[in-house]
Design a protein around this motif. Structure first.
Motif, PDB file in Angstrom:
ATOM      1  N   ALA A 174       0.834  -1.213   0.000  1.00  0.00           N
ATOM      2  CA  ALA A 174       0.000   0.000   0.000  1.00  0.00           C
ATOM      3  C   ALA A 174       0.860   1.250   0.000  1.00  0.00           C
ATOM      4  CB  ALA A 174      -0.928   0.003   1.213  1.00  0.00           C
ATOM      5  N   GLY A 200      -1.675  -7.103   4.544  1.00  0.00           N
ATOM      6  CA  GLY A 200      -2.683  -6.461   5.376  1.00  0.00           C
ATOM      7  C   GLY A 200      -2.189  -6.116   6.763  1.00  0.00           C
ATOM      8  N   VAL A 203      -1.060  -2.649   7.227  1.00  0.00           N
ATOM      9  CA  VAL A 203      -1.949  -1.651   6.625  1.00  0.00           C
ATOM     10  C   VAL A 203      -3.330  -1.705   7.284  1.00  0.00           C
ATOM     11  CG1 VAL A 203      -2.646  -0.592   4.439  1.00  0.00           C
ATOM     12  CG2 VAL A 203      -0.716  -2.155   4.473  1.00  0.00           C
ATOM     13  N   ILE A 243      -9.224  -8.188   4.257  1.00  0.00           N
ATOM     14  CA  ILE A 243      -8.717  -7.841   2.930  1.00  0.00           C
ATOM     15  C   ILE A 243      -9.833  -7.271   2.065  1.00  0.00           C
ATOM     16  CG2 ILE A 243      -7.651  -8.721   0.829  1.00  0.00           C
ATOM     17  CD1 ILE A 243      -5.722  -8.620   3.181  1.00  0.00           C
ATOM     18  N   LEU A 246     -10.409  -3.734   3.043  1.00  0.00           N
ATOM     19  CA  LEU A 246      -9.324  -2.869   2.580  1.00  0.00           C
ATOM     20  C   LEU A 246      -9.444  -2.564   1.084  1.00  0.00           C
ATOM     21  CD1 LEU A 246      -6.319  -4.436   4.525  1.00  0.00           C
ATOM     22  CD2 LEU A 246      -7.236  -2.130   4.842  1.00  0.00           C
ATOM     23  N   TYR A 252      -7.424   0.685   1.156  1.00  0.00           N
ATOM     24  CA  TYR A 252      -6.049   0.169   1.212  1.00  0.00           C
ATOM     25  C   TYR A 252      -5.052   1.239   0.792  1.00  0.00           C
ATOM     26  CZ  TYR A 252      -2.248  -3.248   0.626  1.00  0.00           C
ATOM     27  OH  TYR A 252      -1.079  -3.950   0.737  1.00  0.00           O
ATOM     28  N   TRP A 323      -0.523   3.840   9.282  1.00  0.00           N
ATOM     29  CA  TRP A 323      -1.872   4.297   8.948  1.00  0.00           C
ATOM     30  C   TRP A 323      -2.528   5.029  10.114  1.00  0.00           C
ATOM     31  CZ3 TRP A 323      -5.872   2.607  11.975  1.00  0.00           C
ATOM     32  CH2 TRP A 323      -5.614   1.495  12.799  1.00  0.00           C
TER      33      TRP A 323
END
Length: 342
Positions: A174, A200, A203, A243, A246, A252, A323
């Motif tokens: 990402a 993932g 993120v 997922i 995202l 994402y 994030w």
């Protein structure tokens, strides 16, 4: 103390948590054979514009790397990686433990090129040495740098010409896809790699990655390898539901972009202070050369990665934003940093 040590120190993004709550009363099949996994797979294929991609959900990065690499390679084959590559430095010899040698190449920016790989192929010329068969890269790299589309395409074409497979570790994908210098898209990854994964864990997810096989000549019986390595979760939907969330509404990429923007604020702060960087700052990881006294003050008050002495007067520090990093946290660090400079 604020933690700039890594990008997985926050539990989970609220939107992903909500998706768990939404399915709390559902009865679901196991081992990735449920509707949630099916829907997540379709959402990924839509992003990739690749309806034939073979997709699997895995619990974490290291087990993903060792399962994919050991599945693809024959017993006498090896994987090529940079000396800073995750499979070489941070996975406790996991690849070697599956019986496959990691052939390392020294780089300054953490990236592999055909020119760097050619000597390895020349050196490993007969059956008295392991046979190089897989090229491992990560985007972003372990030094926070990113590949361009032309670099990825050139590397993939080189691999095809030399009968090598190209595998891309996407733990921080990402951040790579939203870096200012990036021009790679999801469809490009489907086109210019044999296999890669969408990370993932770093993120906003509790944990979990999605492995995508683009080359359908190497994925046969992959679920057997997954089961043997302990990589098939009974509750695979735990990864899939995250997922899928995202992939919806560009979340994402938004989270990756935010991570990069927070690092960019730190980059500006360090540049104004006259500090230099060990690697070119391109994403959410900053590798900074700090005067020893300044580095010691930072280490006493903040959780950052201490890379040790880079020369007689400097210590290398890695700052990693995420994030969940907030402007206020950057501002508070900047205020303290300025007092130390003074």
């Amino acid at each position: 103390m604020y933690d700039f040590l890594n990008d997985y120190n926050q539990t989970v993004h609220p939107h992903l948590l909500k998706n768990f709550i939404d399915i709390a009363d559902k009865k679901l099949s196991g081992y990735g054979l449920d509707d949630i996994c099916d829907h997540a797979i379709e959402s990924i294929k839509k992003q990739l514009k690749s309806p034939k991609a073979d997709i699997h959900f895995m619990p974490g990065g290291t087990i993903t790397n060792l399962t994919v690499i050991s599945h693809i390679l024959r017993p006498y084959q090896a994987v090529i990686a940079t000396d800073t590559g995750h499979i070489n430095v941070h996975e406790t010899g996991a690849i070697e433990a599956t019986g496959h040698k990691v052939l390392t190449v020294q780089t300054e920016d953490g990236k592999l090129t055909p020119e760097l790989i050619k000597p390895v192929l020349t050196h490993h010329c007969d059956e008295h040495m392991v046979q190089p068969k897989l090229v491992y890269i990560s985007n972003t790299t372990e030094l926070g740098t990113v590949y361009t589309k032309q670099e990825l395409k050139k590397l993939y074409q080189f691999c095809q010409k030399n009968h090598l497979y190209l595998y891309l570790d996407g733990a921080r994908l990402a951040m790579a896809l939203t870096a200012k210098d990036n021009d790679i898209t999801f469809p490009d990854l489907a086109k210019y790699t044999d296999v890669f994964y969408i990370g993932g864990t770093k993120v906003g997810a509790f944990a979990g990655e999605a492995v995508i096989f683009n080359n359908l000549s190497i994925n046969q019986d992959f679920r057997f390898s997954m089961k043997q390595k302990g990589a098939i979760l009974a509750k695979s939907w735990v990864v899939a539901v995250q997922i899928k969330a995202l992939m919806q509404n560009n979340l994402y990429l938004e989270l990756g972009k935010h991570s990069n923007e927070m690092a960019d604020k730190l980059k500006t702060l360090f540049e104004k202070a006259g500090l230099t960087f060990i690697a070119k700052p391109q994403s959410n990881q900053l590798f900074v050369n700090c005067p020893t006294q300044l580095a010691e003050k930072i280490l006493a008050h903040y959780a950052v990665d201490n890379l040790g002495q880079t020369d007689a007067k400097h210590i290398g520090l890695r700052f990693c934003t995420s994030w969940s990093t907030q402007d206020e946290e950057i501002e508070l660090f900047a205020e303290q940093f300025q007092t130390w400079l003074a």
